[in-house]
Design a protein around this motif. Structure first.
Motif, PDB file in Angstrom:
ATOM      1  N   PHE A  18      12.104  -2.570   3.790  1.00 58.20           N
ATOM      2  CA  PHE A  18      10.731  -3.052   3.932  1.00 58.20           C
ATOM      3  C   PHE A  18      10.164  -2.669   5.309  1.00 58.20           C
ATOM      4  CE2 PHE A  18       7.801  -6.446   5.291  1.00 58.20           C
ATOM      5  CZ  PHE A  18       6.928  -6.527   4.216  1.00 58.20           C
ATOM      6  N   THR A  19      10.961  -2.865   6.349  1.00 59.26           N
ATOM      7  CA  THR A  19      10.528  -2.561   7.709  1.00 59.26           C
ATOM      8  C   THR A  19      10.310  -1.064   7.892  1.00 59.26           C
ATOM      9  OG1 THR A  19      11.739  -4.510   8.489  1.00 59.26           O
ATOM     10  CG2 THR A  19      11.104  -2.886  10.155  1.00 59.26           C
ATOM     11  N   ALA A  20      11.244  -0.245   7.394  1.00 59.73           N
ATOM     12  CA  ALA A  20      11.116   1.215   7.513  1.00 59.73           C
ATOM     13  C   ALA A  20       9.886   1.720   6.766  1.00 59.73           C
ATOM     14  CB  ALA A  20      12.375   1.898   6.990  1.00 59.73           C
ATOM     15  N   GLN A  22       9.042   4.408  10.242  1.00 50.96           N
ATOM     16  CA  GLN A  22      10.035   4.886  11.198  1.00 50.96           C
ATOM     17  C   GLN A  22      11.393   4.278  10.856  1.00 50.96           C
ATOM     18  OE1 GLN A  22       9.113   4.748  15.426  1.00 50.96           O
ATOM     19  NE2 GLN A  22       7.027   4.122  14.896  1.00 50.96           N
ATOM     20  N   PRO A  23      12.480   4.968  11.260  1.00 52.27           N
ATOM     21  CA  PRO A  23      13.798   4.351  11.089  1.00 52.27           C
ATOM     22  C   PRO A  23      13.856   3.042  11.879  1.00 52.27           C
ATOM     23  CG  PRO A  23      14.031   6.684  11.617  1.00 52.27           C
ATOM     24  CD  PRO A  23      12.580   6.322  11.816  1.00 52.27           C
ATOM     25  N   THR A  24      14.515   2.063  11.343  1.00 55.17           N
ATOM     26  CA  THR A  24      14.583   0.762  12.016  1.00 55.17           C
ATOM     27  C   THR A  24      15.353   0.845  13.328  1.00 55.17           C
ATOM     28  OG1 THR A  24      16.474   0.158  10.614  1.00 55.17           O
ATOM     29  CG2 THR A  24      14.283  -0.613   9.924  1.00 55.17           C
ATOM     30  N   GLY A  41      17.633   1.164   8.239  1.00 53.43           N
ATOM     31  CA  GLY A  41      16.492   1.427   7.365  1.00 53.43           C
ATOM     32  C   GLY A  41      15.851   2.754   7.726  1.00 53.43           C
ATOM     33  N   VAL A  42      15.511   3.553   6.704  1.00 55.72           N
ATOM     34  CA  VAL A  42      14.820   4.820   6.945  1.00 55.72           C
ATOM     35  C   VAL A  42      13.631   4.933   5.996  1.00 55.72           C
ATOM     36  CG1 VAL A  42      16.867   6.037   7.811  1.00 55.72           C
ATOM     37  CG2 VAL A  42      16.320   6.133   5.385  1.00 55.72           C
ATOM     38  N   PRO A  43      12.514   5.493   6.486  1.00 55.78           N
ATOM     39  CA  PRO A  43      11.357   5.673   5.611  1.00 55.78           C
ATOM     40  C   PRO A  43      11.509   6.918   4.747  1.00 55.78           C
ATOM     41  CG  PRO A  43      10.842   6.473   7.800  1.00 55.78           C
ATOM     42  CD  PRO A  43      12.235   5.900   7.859  1.00 55.78           C
ATOM     43  N   VAL A  44      10.849   6.908   3.607  1.00 57.86           N
ATOM     44  CA  VAL A  44      10.733   8.081   2.740  1.00 57.86           C
ATOM     45  C   VAL A  44       9.266   8.475   2.816  1.00 57.86           C
ATOM     46  CG1 VAL A  44      10.971   8.983   0.394  1.00 57.86           C
ATOM     47  CG2 VAL A  44      12.541   7.192   1.214  1.00 57.86           C
ATOM     48  N   GLY A  47      10.939   2.988   1.443  1.00 58.28           N
ATOM     49  CA  GLY A  47      11.936   2.773   2.486  1.00 58.28           C
ATOM     50  C   GLY A  47      13.288   2.574   1.846  1.00 58.28           C
ATOM     51  N   ILE A  48      14.326   3.077   2.510  1.00 54.65           N
ATOM     52  CA  ILE A  48      15.707   2.896   2.070  1.00 54.65           C
ATOM     53  C   ILE A  48      16.386   2.031   3.119  1.00 54.65           C
ATOM     54  CG2 ILE A  48      17.906   4.015   1.519  1.00 54.65           C
ATOM     55  CD1 ILE A  48      16.250   6.640   1.106  1.00 54.65           C
TER      56      ILE A  48
END
Length: 194
Positions: A119-121, A126-128, A154-157, A166-167
């Protein structure tokens, strides 16, 4: 042949639980989730600009069911290589959970951690791990935003230069390991995101 059952949107196969939320796939399509991922490009729904004059409908890009399963498969394989008991979560740009995968013996706290990292990513694009250091301060900070977690993993897509999902991974003893597992999921679809 492994026995696969689906109950209330949860697919259980060989000690692995898979929650398929809002991706609209049948049991027959979900069963191959344990099979090796194919190298086909990820499919996204293209974004279209709203018509001039303030149209009432906007379209957004989302990951396809196939892309979600490839992310999950690649992340699970990376977790297995590293001997980690984790949960993998994928959320869309709105923060809606699209995929949850838990390895055997993943702790109960790992699901919430993975979901919040994803969720944060997705929310910050941005990566957490990059956000963790700058999230604090005196008074009210971005750490106070409900549902966020500023720990590595966490990483964004992104597609078309903007985050679409986000993953998040939770459960490894170090956030850098969680993030490496999430990055493996991202690499499984990177070639087909634009």
């Amino acid at each position: 042949m492994k026995k696969t059952t689906i109950t209330r949107g949860v697919l259980a196969t060989s000690g692995l639980a898979l929650v398929l939320g809002s991706i609209g796939i049948s049991a027959a399509q979900a069963a191959p989730a344990a099979a090796p991922a194919k190298a086909a490009p990820a499919k996204t729904t293209p974004a279209k600009a709203a018509p001039a004059g303030g149209g009432a409908v906007a379209q957004t890009r989302v990951l396809s069911a196939d892309a979600l399963l490839r992310i999950g498969d690649a992340a699970l394989k990376e977790a297995g290589k590293r001997g980690q008991r984790v949960t993998i979560a994928v959320v869309d740009r709105s923060g809606v959970t699209r995929l949850i995968l838990k390895t055997e013996n993943a702790g109960p706290q790992t699901e919430e951690s993975a979901r919040r990292k994803a969720f944060t990513a997705a929310g910050f694009g941005q990566p957490t791990s990059r956000l963790a250091g700058g999230a604090g301060g005196e008074g009210v900070t971005i750490r106070d935003i409900p549902g966020t977690l500023f720990l590595a993993g966490g990483v964004p897509v992104a597609s078309g230069g903007a985050p679409i999902a986000g993953i998040g991974v939770g459960g490894a003893p170090q956030g850098s390991i969680d993030e490496a597992i999430a990055q493996a999921g991202l690499r499984a679809v990177e070639g087909g995101l634009n």
